[in-house]
Each structure stands twice: as C-alpha cells, then as structure tokens.
Design a protein around this motif. Structure first.
Motif, mmCIF file in Angstrom:
data_model
loop_
_atom_site.group_PDB
_atom_site.id
_atom_site.type_symbol
_atom_site.label_atom_id
_atom_site.label_comp_id
_atom_site.label_asym_id
_atom_site.label_seq_id
_atom_site.Cartn_x
_atom_site.Cartn_y
_atom_site.Cartn_z
ATOM 1 N N LEU A 168 0.835 -1.207 0.000
ATOM 2 C CA LEU A 168 0.000 0.000 0.000
ATOM 3 C C LEU A 168 0.865 1.251 0.000
ATOM 4 O O LEU A 168 0.593 2.220 -0.723
ATOM 5 N N ALA A 169 1.919 1.250 0.816
ATOM 6 C CA ALA A 169 2.813 2.419 0.845
ATOM 7 C C ALA A 169 3.471 2.631 -0.514
ATOM 8 O O ALA A 169 3.593 3.767 -0.992
ATOM 9 N N ARG A 183 -3.722 4.363 -8.723
ATOM 10 C CA ARG A 183 -4.886 4.467 -7.830
ATOM 11 C C ARG A 183 -5.604 3.124 -7.702
ATOM 12 O O ARG A 183 -6.051 2.746 -6.623
ATOM 13 N N GLN A 222 -5.361 -1.354 -0.232
ATOM 14 C CA GLN A 222 -6.167 -0.928 0.920
ATOM 15 C C GLN A 222 -7.142 -2.025 1.334
ATOM 16 O O GLN A 222 -7.320 -2.298 2.523
ATOM 17 N N LEU A 236 1.439 6.679 -6.782
ATOM 18 C CA LEU A 236 0.360 7.608 -7.127
ATOM 19 C C LEU A 236 0.829 9.057 -7.003
ATOM 20 O O LEU A 236 0.588 9.893 -7.877
ATOM 21 N N ALA A 237 1.535 9.355 -5.910
ATOM 22 C CA ALA A 237 2.039 10.719 -5.720
ATOM 23 C C ALA A 237 3.021 11.088 -6.823
ATOM 24 O O ALA A 237 3.021 12.212 -7.349
ATOM 25 N N GLN A 271 0.876 4.126 -2.836
ATOM 26 C CA GLN A 271 0.639 5.539 -2.538
ATOM 27 C C GLN A 271 1.793 6.397 -3.061
ATOM 28 O O GLN A 271 1.586 7.494 -3.579
ATOM 29 N N ARG A 272 3.023 5.867 -2.922
ATOM 30 C CA ARG A 272 4.186 6.594 -3.426
ATOM 31 C C ARG A 272 4.122 6.698 -4.956
ATOM 32 O O ARG A 272 4.434 7.748 -5.533
ATOM 33 N N MET A 292 -3.526 1.060 -5.404
ATOM 34 C CA MET A 292 -3.666 1.524 -4.017
ATOM 35 C C MET A 292 -4.981 1.040 -3.405
ATOM 36 O O MET A 292 -5.022 0.572 -2.260
ATOM 37 N N GLN A 293 -6.081 1.109 -4.167
ATOM 38 C CA GLN A 293 -7.364 0.623 -3.655
ATOM 39 C C GLN A 293 -7.332 -0.871 -3.386
ATOM 40 O O GLN A 293 -7.882 -1.369 -2.401
#
Length: 816
Positions: free
Chosen positions: A625-626, A648, A655, A632-633, A629-630, A651-652
C-alpha cells in the motif's frame, strides 16, 4: 553522444509506462517519429502450447502507429506467416525492399497494403528465453535505412523489450493479487450464503449452484454418503451432466468420486478422456456433452467423509488447474460444515417429533375419556405436523360425528363444520389416505374420486391442500383425521409417516374409550341413593337448621377473610445470561489468559490465537500500500493521468488487502463479550490446540443476575402472570430468602411423574454471588388476580380450590 542521450531519454520514458498498451504505443510512436517512417507495427509472439520446445509460432498484432498520410492494415490479428514470423524464428533483424524481394513475404499484411510497402525494417524484441516480438517499420521518408538507424532500432528494441518484460511481470502479479482477493471474497461470500439456511432441501441447491457459478463450470454434482449402506448417492445437480443418471450411486473406492471419498483427498482430472476411473461415465456421453476436465473434493466432518463435491468441465473449454482444486477444497470445507449443521437440525427435529408423539400417545392412552382423547389429538398434532386446521370424526353406531376441531373448545355448529363432517365421513370409508391439492392445472386428487367430494369444500373456504387419514382396526372403520392448509402438498413424506403412527395410536385410544362408555353404572348409583335417603330421614329438622347456620357462618368467614395465594414449585438455579465464546477465525491457541472460575469483565482478554501468518500478510499488504501511494504521488507530480489511474487502482486493491488482513489479525484475539465467570473446565489446557472457525473456546456466565426454572402444574397456569413476585429458598442457603420476578412462562407442557407441567423462569439479583448454577430449592409465586388484582384471595378459595377442582373434573367426566 546525442545517440546515447536519446536512448537514455527513451529508457526513462519506457520505464515510466505502467502498462503494456501505453509502453508499446509510446515505443511505436517514438521509433516512427525518429525514423520518419509512414507506419510502425508491433507484433508480439504467442507461444504454441503444442510445441515441445516451446518456441513462438504465432505473431499477434499488438499496436500500430501511422503518420497522417496513410495506413497499413494487417491480414489478421494473429498470423502464422510473413516477415515477422521469419524474424521470430531466426532471431535476427531483417530488411525488405519491394524492388529486389518477393512481396509474398508480406503475407502478414492485407493485400491492399502490401503494394504500398517500398522499404521495411524488422527489429527483434528480445526476451529472457525466447523472442518477445517484432517491430515492423515501413517506408521511411529517406527511402532506405542506414546502418546507424538499424543500430538505433536494435538498441531501442532492446530497451523496449526490457520495459515490456517488467510491465508483463507487473500485470501478471497484479492479476494474481486480484485473483487471490476475488477468491478470498468469494470464499467469504460462499461461507455466508451456506450458513444462511439450515434447511437441507434449501441448502443443497444453493451449494451446487454457487460452486458451479464460482468455478465457471458446466455442472456441479453433490454426493452424500448413505448412513446404512455407506454408498455415495447423487443428491443434487446444478447444470447439465448427462453422464450421471437419475438416482446415481457409487461405492466408496469406485470411480473418481469414490476414490476421493475413500482417501479423503481432492482429485484433479485434467484430461477426462485418459482417466480409467471415468470409463463408465464416458459411455453415457452425448454428441452435445463430452467429459473434458473434472475435479472432486470430499466433504469431511472431522475425519469422517459425509459426501463429495464434483465439478465438471470449464465453461471456457480449458482444463481445471491445481489452483482451482485448492479453491474447491476450501469451498468444500464450508459446504461440509453447512451440511453437517443441517443434518444436526434434522436430527433434533426428529427427536423433538418423537418426543411429542410419545407425549401425545401417553396422554390419549392413559385415559378412557373419549372427548379428551379427541381434543388432545387435534390440538397437539400441530406440535409434530404443520397444518392450518385439523379435525377428527368418528362413527357412533350408525351415525358419523365430528368429534373435535383444532382451535375450538367445542365443535362449532356452522355450515363449514357440517360440510367438513361430510367430507371426513366419506374419507373415513376409504381404505387408504386421501389427498387433494391445488395445482396450476386444477385440482390433483388421490384417489381420483376424491376431487368431486372434497374440491368444492376447499374452493369455498379458501384451502389449497387437504389430507385425511382413515382410522381403522380389525373390527372395521372407526373414523378419520383430516388436515387442511392454505398451501398445496403441505405434508412431507416424514410428516405423513408420523401422522400414520399417530393415527394407529388414536384408533386404539378411541376404541378403548368407546368400549368403556358401554359399561352400565346402575349397580353403583342405586345403593348410593338408598343410603342418602336413610341419612336424611334419621336427622331431626332442628338439628338440620343448626348445622345450616354454622355452615353459613363458616362460609361467610371463608369468603371474607383474605389471604395471599402462592403457587409452590421446585426450582433449579440457572444463569440469567450465558454466552459461548467462539473463534471467528481458525488457528492454534497460542496463549490462554483465564482458567475455570476466573472473573472477567466485558472486553477482557481470554486467549490469543496464532496469527503470525496473518500479521506477515498484513505487513506485506501495508508495504504494498505504501509503495502504491508513493507511485500515485509520483504519477500526479508528473501529471501522468494513465500512470496515476493505474496507481490508484493498485492503491485501492492494497487498501482492501490491508483491511482484510487487519480483520484476520483482530479475530485472533478472543475477548469476553460480557462480565462474568469462566465455567469451561480445563480451559487453560487448550494452549497448542487447533480451533476451526466457529469452534467453541469457552463459556461465560454472568453471576450478578441469576434465574431459576420452575415446573408449575398446568392447573395453576391461569394464576400465573409475568412480573409477579417470587420468593426463593435454596437448599444451600436455608436462612436466606431471595426475591425475584417471573420473567417468562413456557408455551408447551412437559411431563413429570405422570402430570403435566409448564416451565416458568424467574430472574433475581444474586448479591454476593451466593447462588450458583445448578443449586436447587423451592419457590413461592404470588398468584395473579384476587381482590383488586393484589394476589389476595378469599381464604376459602385458597383452601378448597385444589380439592374442588379435582372433584369437579371427576364428576364432569361422568356427565353425559
């Protein structure tokens, strides 16, 4: 230097692409723009599974780039010949010129496009084990390809191939993650659906339909072991499998399903045509149905095999895999639990029915009161058989009488009752049971002539089903029991069998009661009347008056003096609140924090199950997940919508994985649902034992509030009300009186010592935890009613109520 810099920029761009489609489009566009070509086609190799060496033999057009001037079309999406195939087979770059080479080598292109090809270059996309694909560059503006351009294509293709391998690995890993999550979700959904019903008739179709849909199979067969013969019987099928005939059976150890039941292990048959265990079933194949692939998993209750699940043929025509077999084994565990629970419910129902049948039998055979026998049968038959209304009729010499109707204290004198009597009279003269049921096509009757005698009555009064059982013995017809329902075919086979047993017992009880009524009473009544006349003649009139005044005064005192009336009963102390703590998720007990007799509060730790595997999965999911997220950013920083969308989604997904694994870890900690005492013996010795999902770990009892269960005679039921005060005296606490209130009154009676009792429960505050589960004693319940509903009754009522009731019941049974 410029060439190397451009390759470095392209490598950076290629590795920034997050999916295969974006990568290949970027690659084709960059190559076409750099070489000023008219078109760039990218072909990817598809491995032929039948090739023993695993070499690529088919090329598929994956993407294409064209300049604004013209377009080139492929002959087909996948081709078997042409220059791309030559490059894939030779592993070397090729050039083509229409001036010196045969255009037939362009067979991979549409015929209209071949004529427009002047010059072409075919670069190889290398792979780790075999070529991954070919890039086809058509008609550069310069009309030919230089050595530098060919070297450029070779290097760019190598970079694109490396990036392509990374994208394919990422997509493959993502697909595996999605598949795992989908199957975990499906397994949870299946478990929830399987446990949504305990009715065997509803459960079996749900199991096979859900497994067939989840496994994307043509058919699913469910087999159960017959207890007496120990043979497997095909009980339910979803889909079409003509290789199994109606009522198919299989001995344990025979065929695939028998082998799975014998070994207790799942079996995978990838190619059914080569499996000897399926030889007999292949003989039942049809032109439209052929056995291709098959899986079978046993249904286990502990180490005992109770059946098997069989899944036949994938819908897509492929073969089942080991992953499919593992998932089927997991599903079969849930199915076995649900089927075992349904069997336990059926067994409990059978025991309950037999107990109720025995109770009715005792009651109707222990009396010679005919009216009591008839009322008992029609009123208590509903405890073992489902119907809306029941009635019983019998022959009395040359007449047929309606003896009792359920829900009525007396036989109603209505037109419906008269017509029902006529129906029962006709049914009582039959040799076998009579059934009439409404269907879409009209009324179905057995025997056929029953339709003209019964259908009009059912139509007029809104019933859809009728069943009558003639009562007969060796002396002839006695009567009939009739049942009515708003539903057609409302009786199961088991209920009809139960009704037959009840009918035999009822026939014996009715015949005995009728014989008893024929015994004359004149010999008993005449001497009693003569003694009464002598007593009245010997007593003087004045003495009669004196005794009359004394009796009147005593009666007045008995009526005026109030007294609280209590109902006495024996009691047994039980917990007011009892809670069973179960393991929501299976696992090995790692630590136990309590022992028998431990006092716990709500939320206190009871035990911890081994969740190391789930914790590891949670950490892995959090790490993924981390990273997502990285990513995605990073994509949003680069303003790359395609990469951001892909990140994204990842990430979902992660999650969801984190939430699922965190739930699994939390379920490994067992806490107390209420404050109380642990009553499970040797609970601390469960360390190291394996608990399956739903297994009981311990039992908690709240001792701050306790309850008592009391057996109250059925004759005292009119005096009982909920919330009435109760005084309790326990044998272990002879000097202490506990005070409580009636909490609930049982709905049915139970027998004790030949008498009928209702189970009454009262709650009381257990100060100091003095009362313990299982203590016995006695109790007094303040009777309801009386003066101003206070529970105080006239003294005479309290003293003479019981003997007067007994006398009246005795006299009433003699009255005509």
């Amino acid at each position: 230097m410029e060439h190397s810099s451009r390759l470095l920029d392209l490598a950076t761009i290629f590795y920034a692409c997050r999916d295969t489609e974006t990568l290949l489009k970027t690659f084709a566009g960059r190559v076409g723009g750099s070489l000023e070509a008219r078109a760039v086609l990218v072909w990817l190799a598809a491995a032929d599974q039948e090739e023993s060496e695993g070499q690529a033999t088919v090329a598929k057009l994956q993407t294409a780039w064209f300049s604004s001037e013209e377009r080139f079309e492929a002959a087909a999406e996948a081709v078997l010949e042409g220059l791309p195939m030559e490059v894939l087979e030779n592993g070397e770059m090729l050039q083509f010129s229409s001036e010196s080479q045969d255009s037939e080598r362009l067979a991979h292109l549409a015929e209209a496009s071949r004529a427009r090809v002047k010059t072409a270059l075919y670069g190889l996309l290398p792979g780790p084990q075999r070529p991954a694909g070919v890039v086809e560059i058509l008609n550069p503006r310069s009309g030919r390809f230089t050595t530098d351009e060919m070297g450029y294509v070779r290097e760019v293709s190598r970079l694109a191939a490396l990036a392509l391998a990374n994208c394919l690995d990422r997509e493959r890993e993502l697909h595996e993650h999605l598949t795992t999550v989908e199957r975990l979700t499906a397994l949870y959904d299946i478990s929830r659906i399987f446990n949504s019903t305990l009715e065997m008739e509803e459960l079996l179709p749900v199991i096979v339909e859900k497994i067939r849909d989840t496994m994307s199979a043509t058919a699913c067969n469910l087999w159960l072991v017959e207890a007496e013969t120990k043979r497997l019987h095909a009980m339910q099928q979803a889909g079409e499998d003509p290789t199994l005939g109606e009522g198919a059976q299989c001995a344990v150890g025979e065929a695939v399903v028998g082998k799975a039941a014998q070994s207790g292990q799942p079996i995978l048959v990838e190619t059914a045509a080569e499996e000897d265990l399926l030889a007999e079933r292949r003989g039942n194949q049809t032109e439209d149905f052929q056995l291709e692939s098959l899986m079978c998993a046993p249904l286990l209750k502990g180490t005992e095999v109770i059946g098997a699940i069989e899944v036949v043929n994938r819908l897509d025509g492929g073969a089942f895999t080991e992953e499919d077999l593992y998932f089927l084994s997991s599903v079969s565990e849930q199915a076995a639990i649900a089927i075992n629970n349904a069997k336990l419910l059926d067994a409990e129902r059978q025991v309950s029915v037999l107990d109720a049948l025995l109770r009715i039998s005792r009651e109707i055979t222990s009396t010679l009161d005919l009216d009591h026998v008839l009322r008992t049968v029609v009123h208590q038959a509903s405890t073992i058989i489902s119907f809306d209304r029941g009635a019983i009729g019998l022959f009395d010499r040359d007449r047929f009488l309606l003896g009792a109707v359920s829900g009525e204290t007396e036989v109603p004198k209505t037109r419906e009752a008269e017509q029902l009597k006529n129906v029962l009279e006709w049914a009582a003269r039959q040799e076998s049971p009579v059934s009439v049921d409404r269907s879409n096509d009209g009324w179905r009757a057995d025997p056929r002539e029953a339709k003209e005698h019964v259908a009009d009555f059912l139509e007029n009064y809104g019933y859809a089903g009728f069943y009558a059982l003639p009562l007969r013995d060796d002396q002839g017809a006695i009567g009939a029991i009739g049942l009515l329902s708003g539903q057609a075919e409302f009786l199961s086979d088991d209920e009809r069998e139960t009704l037959g047993i009840l009918g035999n017992q009822t026939a014996v009880a009715i015949r005995n009661a009728q014989l008893y009524q024929q015994v004359p009473l004149a010999g008993f009544l005449k001497p009693w009347a003569e003694r009464k006349e002598k007593l009245f003649a010997a007593m003087p009139k004045a003495r009669w008056i004196t005794w009359a005044w004394r009796a009147a005064a005593a009666a007045a005192l008995l009526f005026i003096i109030p007294m609280p009336m209590h109902i006495g009963a024996n009691v047994t102390v039980v917990p007011a609140a009892r809670r069973v703590v179960t393991a929501e998720a299976g696992g090995i007990v790692e630590r136990v924090a309590v022992h028998e007799g431990s006092m716990v509060k709500a939320g206190d730790l009871l035990a911890v199950l081994d969740s190391s595997a789930d914790q590891l999965k949670l950490v892995q999911a959090q790490t993924s997940l981390a990273n997502a997220q990285r990513a995605l950013a990073d994509a949003e920083f680069r303003s790359d919508p395609s990469a951001a969308g892909q990140a994204r989604i990842e990430m979902q997904l992660h999650q969801a994985e984190v939430q699922f694994e965190r739930t699994r870890v939390n379920e490994a900690v067992l806490t107390a649902p209420l404050s109380g005492v642990v009553v499970t013996p040797k609970v601390e010795q469960k360390v190291g034992t394996m608990l399956n999902a739903g297994d009981t770990f311990c039992e908690l009892v709240d001792q701050s509030d306790m309850a008592v269960e009391m057996s109250v005679r059925e004759t005292d039921l009119p005096l009982l009300r909920e919330t009435m005060p109760v005084r309790i005296k326990l044998n272990a606490l002879p000097t202490r009186t506990l005070h409580g209130k009636v909490d609930r009154i049982g709905a049915i009676t139970h027998e004790e010592g030949g008498e009928q009792f209702f189970l009454v429960r009262a709650d009381f505050a257990n100060a100091g935890f003095a009362a313990r589960d299982g203590m016995v004693g006695s109790a007094k319940i303040l009777a309801a009613g009386g003066w101003f509903s206070s529970g105080w009754h006239p003294l005479g009522y309290v003293i003479f109520r019981t003997p007067f009731r007994w006398a009246w019941e005795s006299v009433w049974s003699w009255l005509p």
